[in-house]
Design a protein around this motif. Structure first.
Motif, PDB file in Angstrom:
ATOM      1  N   ILE A 144       0.827  -1.447  -0.001  1.00 21.40           N
ATOM      2  CA  ILE A 144      -0.097  -0.136   0.228  1.00 21.40           C
ATOM      3  C   ILE A 144       0.785   1.306   0.094  1.00 21.40           C
ATOM      4  CG2 ILE A 144      -1.844   1.362   1.367  1.00 21.40           C
ATOM      5  CD1 ILE A 144      -2.840  -1.572   2.358  1.00 21.40           C
ATOM      6  N   ASP A 145       0.797   1.970  -1.425  1.00 19.46           N
ATOM      7  CA  ASP A 145       2.173   3.015  -1.161  1.00 19.46           C
ATOM      8  C   ASP A 145       1.836   4.402   0.082  1.00 19.46           C
ATOM      9  OD1 ASP A 145       1.885   2.958  -3.512  1.00 19.46           O
ATOM     10  OD2 ASP A 145       0.154   3.892  -4.725  1.00 19.46           O
ATOM     11  N   SER A 146       0.727   4.287   0.858  1.00 22.13           N
ATOM     12  CA  SER A 146       0.454   5.210   2.088  1.00 22.13           C
ATOM     13  C   SER A 146       1.229   4.693   3.340  1.00 22.13           C
ATOM     14  CB  SER A 146      -0.872   5.467   2.510  1.00 22.13           C
ATOM     15  OG  SER A 146      -1.491   4.138   2.344  1.00 22.13           O
ATOM     16  N   VAL A 147       1.372   3.226   2.996  1.00 18.73           N
ATOM     17  CA  VAL A 147       1.787   2.331   3.927  1.00 18.73           C
ATOM     18  C   VAL A 147       3.417   2.839   4.132  1.00 18.73           C
ATOM     19  CG1 VAL A 147       2.982   0.403   5.344  1.00 18.73           C
ATOM     20  CG2 VAL A 147       0.464   0.814   5.140  1.00 18.73           C
ATOM     21  N   ARG A 148       4.008   2.394   2.465  1.00 21.42           N
ATOM     22  CA  ARG A 148       5.523   1.862   2.760  1.00 21.42           C
ATOM     23  C   ARG A 148       5.983   3.369   2.840  1.00 21.42           C
ATOM     24  NH1 ARG A 148       4.985   0.267  -2.107  1.00 21.42           N
ATOM     25  NH2 ARG A 148       5.056   1.824  -3.595  1.00 21.42           N
ATOM     26  N   ALA A 149       5.308   4.638   2.525  1.00 22.74           N
ATOM     27  CA  ALA A 149       5.463   5.937   2.283  1.00 22.74           C
ATOM     28  C   ALA A 149       6.366   6.504   3.190  1.00 22.74           C
ATOM     29  CB  ALA A 149       4.898   6.747   2.160  1.00 22.74           C
ATOM     30  N   GLY A 378       8.014   7.041  -8.665  1.00 22.54           N
ATOM     31  CA  GLY A 378       8.678   5.865  -7.365  1.00 22.54           C
ATOM     32  C   GLY A 378       7.036   5.967  -6.384  1.00 22.54           C
ATOM     33  N   THR A 379       6.232   6.414  -6.767  1.00 21.19           N
ATOM     34  CA  THR A 379       4.330   5.657  -5.821  1.00 21.19           C
ATOM     35  C   THR A 379       4.884   4.439  -6.001  1.00 21.19           C
ATOM     36  OG1 THR A 379       3.813   7.756  -6.972  1.00 21.19           O
ATOM     37  CG2 THR A 379       2.582   6.318  -5.956  1.00 21.19           C
ATOM     38  N   ILE A 380       4.566   3.316  -6.849  1.00 23.58           N
ATOM     39  CA  ILE A 380       5.121   2.217  -6.474  1.00 23.58           C
ATOM     40  C   ILE A 380       6.039   1.553  -7.056  1.00 23.58           C
ATOM     41  CG2 ILE A 380       2.676   2.454  -7.410  1.00 23.58           C
ATOM     42  CD1 ILE A 380       3.167   1.080 -10.263  1.00 23.58           C
ATOM     43  N   THR A 381       6.331   0.447  -6.720  1.00 28.57           N
ATOM     44  CA  THR A 381       7.507  -0.603  -6.889  1.00 28.57           C
ATOM     45  C   THR A 381       7.370  -1.494  -7.922  1.00 28.57           C
ATOM     46  OG1 THR A 381       7.236  -2.509  -5.559  1.00 28.57           O
ATOM     47  CG2 THR A 381       8.172  -0.845  -4.667  1.00 28.57           C
ATOM     48  N   GLU A 383       7.771  -4.441  -8.653  1.00 22.97           N
ATOM     49  CA  GLU A 383       6.600  -5.750  -7.865  1.00 22.97           C
ATOM     50  C   GLU A 383       5.114  -5.595  -7.598  1.00 22.97           C
ATOM     51  OE1 GLU A 383      11.076  -6.342  -6.437  1.00 22.97           O
ATOM     52  OE2 GLU A 383       9.502  -4.872  -6.435  1.00 22.97           O
ATOM     53  N   ARG A 384       5.056  -4.268  -7.686  1.00 19.92           N
ATOM     54  CA  ARG A 384       3.497  -3.890  -7.865  1.00 19.92           C
ATOM     55  C   ARG A 384       3.229  -3.557  -8.650  1.00 19.92           C
ATOM     56  NH1 ARG A 384      -1.317  -3.997  -5.322  1.00 19.92           N
ATOM     57  NH2 ARG A 384      -2.632  -2.255  -5.812  1.00 19.92           N
ATOM     58  N   PHE A 385       4.149  -2.833  -9.886  1.00 19.98           N
ATOM     59  CA  PHE A 385       3.669  -3.106 -10.953  1.00 19.98           C
ATOM     60  C   PHE A 385       3.324  -4.123 -11.441  1.00 19.98           C
ATOM     61  CE2 PHE A 385       4.942   0.592 -14.556  1.00 19.98           C
ATOM     62  CZ  PHE A 385       4.107   0.166 -15.327  1.00 19.98           C
ATOM     63  N   LEU A 386       3.808  -5.524 -11.411  1.00 24.85           N
ATOM     64  CA  LEU A 386       3.888  -6.605 -11.942  1.00 24.85           C
ATOM     65  C   LEU A 386       2.144  -6.679 -11.674  1.00 24.85           C
ATOM     66  CD1 LEU A 386       3.757  -8.764 -14.074  1.00 24.85           C
ATOM     67  CD2 LEU A 386       5.742  -9.452 -12.184  1.00 24.85           C
ATOM     68  N   GLU A 387       2.537  -6.639  -9.905  1.00 24.02           N
ATOM     69  CA  GLU A 387       1.181  -7.211  -9.231  1.00 24.02           C
ATOM     70  C   GLU A 387      -0.012  -6.123 -10.395  1.00 24.02           C
ATOM     71  OE1 GLU A 387      -1.190  -7.575  -4.906  1.00 24.02           O
ATOM     72  OE2 GLU A 387       0.802  -6.278  -5.602  1.00 24.02           O
ATOM     73  N   ILE A 388      -0.399  -5.387 -10.384  1.00 26.50           N
ATOM     74  CA  ILE A 388      -1.234  -5.088 -11.039  1.00 26.50           C
ATOM     75  C   ILE A 388      -1.748  -5.028 -12.138  1.00 26.50           C
ATOM     76  CG2 ILE A 388      -1.686  -2.483 -11.606  1.00 26.50           C
ATOM     77  CD1 ILE A 388      -0.766  -0.782  -9.144  1.00 26.50           C
ATOM     78  N   LEU A 389      -0.436  -5.359 -13.037  1.00 23.80           N
ATOM     79  CA  LEU A 389      -0.810  -5.346 -14.533  1.00 23.80           C
ATOM     80  C   LEU A 389      -1.196  -7.120 -14.177  1.00 23.80           C
ATOM     81  CD1 LEU A 389       2.432  -4.429 -16.392  1.00 23.80           C
ATOM     82  CD2 LEU A 389      -0.101  -3.599 -16.516  1.00 23.80           C
ATOM     83  N   LEU A 390      -0.929  -8.063 -13.758  1.00 24.79           N
ATOM     84  CA  LEU A 390      -1.212  -9.247 -13.228  1.00 24.79           C
ATOM     85  C   LEU A 390      -3.726 -10.045 -12.728  1.00 24.79           C
ATOM     86  CD1 LEU A 390       1.662 -11.452 -12.044  1.00 24.79           C
ATOM     87  CD2 LEU A 390       0.622 -11.574 -14.537  1.00 24.79           C
ATOM     88  N   THR A 391      -3.697  -8.419 -11.986  1.00 28.83           N
ATOM     89  CA  THR A 391      -4.810  -7.882 -11.576  1.00 28.83           C
ATOM     90  C   THR A 391      -5.411  -7.514 -12.549  1.00 28.83           C
ATOM     91  OG1 THR A 391      -3.093  -8.206  -9.425  1.00 28.83           O
ATOM     92  CG2 THR A 391      -6.833  -7.009  -9.702  1.00 28.83           C
ATOM     93  N   ILE A 392      -5.305  -7.019 -13.547  1.00 30.79           N
ATOM     94  CA  ILE A 392      -5.828  -6.251 -13.921  1.00 30.79           C
ATOM     95  C   ILE A 392      -6.567  -7.553 -16.057  1.00 30.79           C
ATOM     96  CG2 ILE A 392      -6.384  -4.582 -16.676  1.00 30.79           C
ATOM     97  CD1 ILE A 392      -4.635  -3.280 -15.026  1.00 30.79           C
ATOM     98  N   ILE A 393      -5.072  -8.234 -15.896  1.00 26.97           N
ATOM     99  CA  ILE A 393      -5.237  -9.530 -16.906  1.00 26.97           C
ATOM    100  C   ILE A 393      -6.105 -10.287 -16.795  1.00 26.97           C
ATOM    101  CG2 ILE A 393      -3.905 -11.220 -18.637  1.00 26.97           C
ATOM    102  CD1 ILE A 393      -1.981  -9.272 -18.090  1.00 26.97           C
ATOM    103  N   GLU A 394      -6.086 -10.209 -15.060  1.00 27.14           N
ATOM    104  CA  GLU A 394      -6.998 -11.676 -14.998  1.00 27.14           C
ATOM    105  C   GLU A 394      -8.117 -11.381 -14.606  1.00 27.14           C
ATOM    106  OE1 GLU A 394      -7.324 -14.857 -10.786  1.00 27.14           O
ATOM    107  OE2 GLU A 394      -5.850 -12.512 -10.273  1.00 27.14           O
ATOM    108  N   GLN A 395      -8.511 -10.354 -14.469  1.00 29.86           N
ATOM    109  CA  GLN A 395      -9.729  -9.664 -14.509  1.00 29.86           C
ATOM    110  C   GLN A 395     -10.433  -9.669 -16.125  1.00 29.86           C
ATOM    111  OE1 GLN A 395      -9.938  -6.184 -12.710  1.00 29.86           O
ATOM    112  NE2 GLN A 395      -9.759  -6.481 -10.160  1.00 29.86           N
ATOM    113  N   GLN A 396      -9.433  -9.531 -16.737  1.00 32.47           N
ATOM    114  CA  GLN A 396     -10.184  -9.348 -18.440  1.00 32.47           C
ATOM    115  C   GLN A 396     -10.765 -10.717 -18.352  1.00 32.47           C
ATOM    116  OE1 GLN A 396     -10.451  -7.021 -20.279  1.00 32.47           O
ATOM    117  NE2 GLN A 396      -9.936  -5.057 -18.395  1.00 32.47           N
ATOM    118  N   THR A 397      -9.681 -11.853 -18.430  1.00 30.31           N
ATOM    119  CA  THR A 397      -9.209 -12.704 -19.138  1.00 30.31           C
ATOM    120  C   THR A 397     -10.747 -13.570 -18.543  1.00 30.31           C
ATOM    121  OG1 THR A 397      -7.617 -13.819 -17.888  1.00 30.31           O
ATOM    122  CG2 THR A 397      -7.301 -12.923 -19.616  1.00 30.31           C
ATOM    123  N   THR A 398     -10.753 -13.591 -17.152  1.00 31.36           N
ATOM    124  CA  THR A 398     -12.599 -13.949 -16.113  1.00 31.36           C
ATOM    125  C   THR A 398     -13.415 -13.885 -16.802  1.00 31.36           C
ATOM    126  OG1 THR A 398     -11.068 -14.481 -13.848  1.00 31.36           O
ATOM    127  CG2 THR A 398     -13.417 -14.683 -13.907  1.00 31.36           C
TER     128      THR A 398
END
Length: 667
Positions: A144-149, A378-381, A383-398
């Motif tokens: 979570i961006d706010s926590v990591r900051a 620098g708002t997202i790492t 790893e977070r970048f990849l996680e967001i992409l994977l989630t979007i693709i999973e939602q789209q394909t589901t």
């Protein structure tokens, strides 16, 4: 019948049942012993609080079976109260240590628990519950961006890039080859040290000062690094923050302001004790910041612009200098070099890069720009970048593959339920945080197993929301007549001084009371309806601020009665009298959240301290601020209440009003 036994005294057949365990009868002496045994616990929700063995043995840490076992052993004198205390503390601390090991987060130089993050408002109640319930992992929370900051900070000026060659060099290297002056280089390195770590931009490493050692600047950078690790107060030996060291003249003002501005520009003020950054509001509360410093940093002039742009020769703030930086172009190559085999859709089973996923059909142009912008800043790492992409693709394909069967899941989200407080509504989350309700009741409320009305009527809740009985008026025994305090003064039954003190106690504990009409009124309403005279309105409005809150002249924040007393905003004797009245009628009032709080919560929030507890626990004539008109004695408010009685007429009609009337004999 064959399984029954015959009662020898009556001849009746009785069916024997196996006992499920008889509860041990707790007599008053036993309860009092447990309540008088003071206990200190190092971990968990009792950490740092003034608590008793009674609180511990009745807490959620012990099962009912274990609780009854302890009661039985103590009652049969098989265990002493000292031994029992040690055993229970060990049980609590072992459970908490195990949980904390799993729920700790990495701060700047140490670890911080999820409980501390909740207390600091870095995570909210929802995230806290999700983590405790196992719905989120520590990794999820750290993403979570706010926590990591707050835990790790944001970007600082890491190094230099020489144009047009695009060669990267460290700040120290730039000084060595004459590109930066020694003064400018030192300022930039001090800012790095003061905001967390020295940066090696070539190897992309974060280092402590010792690890990055440059002998000629070692002492200066170690000094700056104390803005992260903390300064030692020479008077108390305590670890204090950068701002506190600045206020105590332990560091030069200009130097301190420069380091403080760098901290704020890179994520927030650092709490050196807990090793993370804190929100500005929490920094105010903890004395790590004040309004004067906020003004200096909000409106900087050349004297407070402590950094230098070697290109333009301008004096700048650290934030302005960061804004002139660029993101290292080489780091963008990470998008192509970072790969995954977890993507769905057309990429299922294949190894693809983030770059491929980003420019696939699954990601819209708008989302692509947003993600790239977040990553560059620098708002997202990565790893977070990849996680967001994977989630979007999973939602789209589901969505694409579930055309034949549609399952609808209805998720109901409700706003935080509220209960009526002293002057405004109070959320159930606030009641949970203030320990007025427990986790079980909180869940039952949200699940609809119990209603807001039912919770409001619970004695343990109502006393904090509405208070208990205050002295509402005067009862004349000879005529059985009920009078308001002000009316009694008008008839010369009470002196003006005694009347004013009793009315101030009413105003400071919630409302001015009209005992004849059984009404609770604000001071303004009481003056308008003639329940008090206009000559006392200003004095009572002042007393009413013990409920609505005092304004801190330095920060502008709303503060409690006790805090106002400590800042000398009210006269000590007057403040003690009002505070004692609050405690006697249900508890210390939190003016921000508009309800009373348990003593341990009052300690935590700075609404009470041990010295004041001692004053009120052992009152002498100087602190007995109330007067019995019958006996002419000085009393505490609680003693005066004990000499009052609950009006039977009012109680029979308004059973929930608890209006106490002062006995008075007309001579």
């Amino acid at each position: 019948m064959a399984r029954c036994v015959t009662d020898p005294s009556t001849g009746l057949c009785l069916l024997p049942l196996k006992s499920k365990g008889r509860k041990i009868n707790i007599d008053d002496n036993m309860r009092e012993m447990f309540q008088k045994t003071k206990v200190t616990v190092k971990y968990g929700r009792f950490k740092g609080r003034h608590t008793t063995l009674w609180d511990l043995i009745n807490s959620e840490y012990l099962s009912e079976e274990k609780r009854q076992e302890f009661f039985k052993r103590f009652k049969s004198r098989k265990i002493t109260i000292e031994e029992l205390t040690i055993i229970i503390i060990e049980i609590i601390e072992s459970k908490e240590i195990k949980q904390q090991e799993e729920l700790n987060f990495t701060g700047l130089r140490g670890e911080i628990s999820i409980v501390d993050l909740l207390d600091l408002q870095i995570v909210d109640e929802k995230i806290y519950k999700s983590l405790i319930d196992g719905k989120m992992s520590s990794t999820d929370v750290m993403k979570i961006d706010s926590v990591r900051a707050y835990l790790q900070g944001t970007s600082c000026v890491a190094g230099l890039i020489l144009q047009p060659s695009n060669k990267k060099i460290s700040i120290y290297e730039a000084q060595k080859i004459g590109i930066l002056t020694p003064g400018t280089a030192l300022c930039l390195l001090e800012a790095q040290a003061a905001t967390g770590f020295i940066i090696d931009p070539l190897k992309n490493k974060k280092l402590t000062v010792e690890e990055s050692l440059r002998e000629n600047w070692k002492e200066k950078l170690l000094s700056a690094e104390r803005a992260v690790t903390g300064y030692k107060d020479p008077y108390t030996g305590n670890t204090i923050s950068l701002f506190q060291a600045l206020k105590k003249d332990l560091i030069v003002k200009d130097h301190g302001i420069r380091l403080l501005e760098a901290q704020i520009a890179t994520g927030g003020i650092i709490d050196p004790v807990h090793s993370h950054r804190v929100p500005v509001q929490v920094a105010y509360q903890r004395g790590y910041f004040d309004e004067e410093m906020n003004q200096i940093l909000s409106d900087p002039d050349d004297d407070t612009k402590g950094f230098f742009d070697p290109n333009t020769k301008e004096n700048l703030t650290y934030l302005q200098l960061i804004e002139r930086c660029i993101t290292d172009p080489a780091t963008k190559l990470v998008l192509k070099s970072t790969t995954t085999n977890k993507a769905g859709g057309k990429y299922k089973g294949a190894t693809v890069s983030i770059w491929d996923l980003l420019y696939s059909k699954y990601i819209t142009e708008e989302k692509r720009r947003e993600l790239v912008k977040q990553y560059k800043s620098g708002t997202i790492t990565i790893e977070r970048f990849l996680e967001i992409l994977l989630t979007i693709i999973e939602q789209q394909t589901t969505t694409t593959t579930t055309t034949t069967t549609t399952t609808t899941t209805i998720t109901t989200t409700s706003e935080d339920k509220t209960l009526k407080g002293i002057r405004k509504d109070v959320t159930v989350s606030e009641l949970l945080e203030s320990k007025i309700i427990d986790e079980k009741l909180f869940k039952d409320l949200n699940a609809g197993n119990v209603t807001v009305a039912e919770v409001s009527e619970m004695n343990s809740v109502r006393k904090y929301l509405q208070g208990t009985n205050s002295i509402a008026g005067v009862y004349l025994q000879s005529t059985k007549e009920t009078l308001s305090i002000y009316e009694a003064k008008k008839q010369n039954l009470l002196t003006p001084g005694t009347s004013l003190i009793l009315l101030e106690a009413q105003a400071a504990t919630g409302f001015v009371i009209d005992p004849v009409k059984n009404k609770k009124l604000s001071v303004e309403e009481a003056a308008a309806q003639g329940v008090i005279g206009g000559e006392w309105k200003e004095k009572l409005l002042s007393a009413e601020r013990a409920v609505t809150g005092y304004k801190d002249p330095y920060t502008g924040n709303t503060i409690s009665l006790f805090q106002a007393l400590k800042k000398d905003l009210i006269v000590k004797d007057h403040g003690i009298r009002l505070l004692e009245a609050q405690i006697a009628t249900g508890g210390i009032i939190d003016p921000v959240h508009s309800h009373r709080v348990p003593v341990q919560v009052a300690y935590q929030r700075g609404y009470f301290d041990e010295e004041m507890n001692q004053i009120l626990s052992d009152p002498d004539d100087d602190t007995k601020g109330f007067f019995d008109p019958n006996t002419k004695e000085n009393l505490t408010y609680l003693q005066l209440i004990e000499r009052s009685f609950i009006c039977s007429i009012l109680a029979s009609v308004f059973i929930k009003s608890f209006s106490s009337l002062l006995h008075f004999s007309r001579f």
